[in-house]
Design an enzyme around this catalytic site. Structure first.
Site, PDB file in Angstrom:
ATOM      1  N   HIS A 148     -18.466  20.882 -14.293  1.00 59.25           N
ATOM      2  CA  HIS A 148     -19.654  21.097 -15.146  1.00 59.25           C
ATOM      3  C   HIS A 148     -20.848  20.981 -14.219  1.00 59.25           C
ATOM      4  O   HIS A 148     -21.375  19.889 -13.999  1.00 59.25           O
ATOM      5  CB  HIS A 148     -19.663  20.012 -16.236  1.00 59.25           C
ATOM      6  CG  HIS A 148     -20.823  20.076 -17.180  1.00 59.25           C
ATOM      7  ND1 HIS A 148     -20.675  19.848 -18.523  1.00 59.25           N
ATOM      8  CD2 HIS A 148     -22.151  20.304 -16.994  1.00 59.25           C
ATOM      9  CE1 HIS A 148     -21.856  19.936 -19.120  1.00 59.25           C
ATOM     10  NE2 HIS A 148     -22.769  20.217 -18.219  1.00 59.25           N
ATOM     11  N   THR A 161     -15.345  20.011 -21.902  1.00 60.50           N
ATOM     12  CA  THR A 161     -16.726  19.673 -21.584  1.00 60.50           C
ATOM     13  C   THR A 161     -17.619  20.173 -22.724  1.00 60.50           C
ATOM     14  O   THR A 161     -17.468  21.295 -23.205  1.00 60.50           O
ATOM     15  CB  THR A 161     -17.165  20.190 -20.194  1.00 60.50           C
ATOM     16  OG1 THR A 161     -18.382  19.550 -19.826  1.00 60.50           O
ATOM     17  CG2 THR A 161     -17.364  21.692 -20.135  1.00 60.50           C
ATOM     18  N   CYS A 183     -26.250  24.552 -17.871  1.00 61.85           N
ATOM     19  CA  CYS A 183     -25.155  24.214 -16.954  1.00 61.85           C
ATOM     20  C   CYS A 183     -24.021  25.230 -17.072  1.00 61.85           C
ATOM     21  O   CYS A 183     -23.912  25.918 -18.081  1.00 61.85           O
ATOM     22  CB  CYS A 183     -24.565  22.844 -17.311  1.00 61.85           C
ATOM     23  SG  CYS A 183     -25.737  21.485 -17.156  1.00 61.85           S
TER      24      CYS A 183
END
Lengths: 206, 120, 169
Positions: free
Chosen positions: C54, C31, C37
């Site tokens: 995520h 990711t 995040c």
């Protein structure tokens, strides 16, 4: 309760694109004045997009970008995001400080301040245009700045700006200084009701 | 004698730029402030002949600062210098007591002339 | 004559914002560009099965329309775990490594609500601890964006940060 993003039709999106066009056109004029150079802009794109696709409009998630974010409060809450790729940011600083291209190698405190101020002026121009068109008065937050991976700065700019939906309403355009060496991207994210309000003030009802 | 100026703007870059323009054109920049609170404080401390004032600032915005300075000194000369060029904003600033309103981006001459005219 | 095992081509499965995925050894889950995040890597070291999430917001209960379960730790983690178990993982063997939750933006405005990153981290830890999942590594907070490359071969997580050395979790 305002309409949901999915129910916006092509006509409404086109209206939004046109509003965005006029707004960003004003901003580009300001930028041209600041740089004493000719600045071109692309025809803006407007759409309702999933967050991931918003990022893809500009570059890859790990590309380095400077990002200036401003929150618009009051009658028409919106979010302004201004993005500059690393080389463009450095070159813009050189130009604004009347230095030779390549002089600025890093974005320190003064450079950060300069970029925030450029973002501020561009937002101000956009809002002046919007205000003139719609009669709405906008108020702007102090600009926030980040320089990092594109994915990280855009997602954070949007979430911290208060946009939590899976899709966002976006007006995006890219502008470039005549020799293509400064490419900047502007995202204007209005809350859905804002679009309604702005269109209504122009005599277009949803 | 050179007129004394207080520059108020949250962007260090902008303060630097305005200071540069004014110093080279016969003005004496005696101080800077980065927000509305500091603007009012410095005004009282330095008693400048003229102030350049931004609008969008943290802690206290420029229009509120204008009102407070005018309340302390009704003869204060304040020139707005802001990215916010909306009609409503300009009117609000003038009604608050500002003598002129410069929209960014500005030409150097515009700033110089505005200050010269206001302090004549 | 020796029989050669066909070489498995190692694939990298990309997990986008508010998404999640599960993979088995030797593949990777990646990711990119975690800002505020939080990236959540779950791993069963015996079955060599991994899941990566995520998340972007702290708490699904604060929203009435939370149809995208990948956005929040309280909805994403159970889903990832469930899929891992379906693939053969044992819930009790699963461990977690997390990264992200940065405060990306700097501003002169002291009222700026730049706290989503830290709230995301707080809630993620709360959910994991509530489910009895041990967190064996975390690289959270700070001001930098991060990319997470999760290797299901050995459960390692490689972190990429702009301008800094890569870090192994």
């Amino acid at each position: 309760m305002g309409k949901s993003l999915d129910s916006l039709d092509a006509f409404q999106l086109e209206a939004l694109r046109e509003i965005g066009n006029i707004g960003v056109g004003n901003a580009v004029t300001s930028l041209a004045e600041m740089l004493s150079k000719k600045v071109d802009m692309e025809v803006p794109r407007a759409g309702v997009l999933p967050l991931q696709e918003v990022m893809a409009l500009v570059g890859d998630e790990e590309d380095e970008f400077a990002c200036i974010q401003q929150i618009i409060e009051g009658e028409a809450p919106s979010l302004m995001i201004f993005l500059l790729e690393k080389e463009s940011a450095l070159y813009l600083v050189d130009m604004m400080m009347f230095k030779d291209k390549g002089s600025t190698q890093e974005l320190g405190e003064m450079e950060e301040s300069l970029l925030k101020e450029v973002g501020n002026i561009l937002s101000g121009s956009i809002l002046s245009a919007f205000s003139q068109m719609t009669g709405i008065t906008f108020s702007m937050s102090v600009p926030a700045y980040a320089y990092d991976m594109l994915g990280a700065v855009i997602s954070t700019a949007i979430v911290e700006g208060g946009y939590y939906a899976d899709k966002v309403l976006v007006v995006e355009t890219c502008f470039s200084e005549a020799s293509e060496e400064i490419r900047g991207y502007f995202f204007i994210l209005p809350q859905v009701d804002v679009l309604e309000k702005m269109l209504a003030s122009l005599g277009i009802n949803l | 004698m050179a007129k004394k100026v207080l520059i108020v703007d949250d962007a260090a870059f902008m303060r630097m730029m305005i200071k540069d323009i004014l110093s080279k054109n016969g003005f004496d920049v005696v101080g800077e402030a980065a927000d509305g609170d500091e603007a009012v404080e410095k005004y009282q401390e330095l008693n400048p002949d003229v102030v350049t004032m931004d609008i969008t600032m943290p802690e206290k915005d420029g229009i509120t600062a204008v009102k407070e300075i005018m309340a302390i000194d009704p003869a204060a000369i304040i020139i707005m210098c802001s990215a916010m060029g909306q009609q409503a904003m300009v009117m609000e600033a003038i009604q608050a007591g500002a003598k002129d309103f410069i929209v960014k981006p500005f030409q150097q001459d515009r700033v110089i002339q505005a200050l010269q005219k206001a302090t004549a | 004559m020796t029989i050669q095992e066909p070489e498995v081509e190692i694939r990298e499965y990309k997990v986008g914002i508010a998404q999640w995925d599960v993979a088995v050894s030797p593949h990777k889950l990646i990711t990119l560009g975690l800002g505020s995040c939080v990236g959540i890597a779950l791993y069963d070291p015996f079955a060599k099965i991994g899941g990566l999430g995520h998340i972007m917001l702290p708490d699904s209960t604060q929203f009435t329309r939370n149809d995208n379960k990948g956005k929040f730790p309280d909805t994403a983690i159970p889903l990832i775990l469930e899929k891992m178990v379906r693939e053969g993982a044992r819930e009790r063997a699963v461990r977690a490594k997390i990264a992200g939750g940065a405060q990306m933006f700097s501003t002169a405005d002291k009222k700026y609500m730049g706290s989503i990153g830290s709230r995301n981290v707080e809630k993620t830890i709360e959910v994991l601890e509530g489910m009895g999942i041990k967190i064996t590594a975390k690289e959270v907070g700070g001001k930098n964006g991060r990319t997470m490359i999760f290797n299901t071969l050995d459960g390692s997580v490689l972190l990429r940060v702009l301008g800094k050395e890569v870090k192994m979790l």
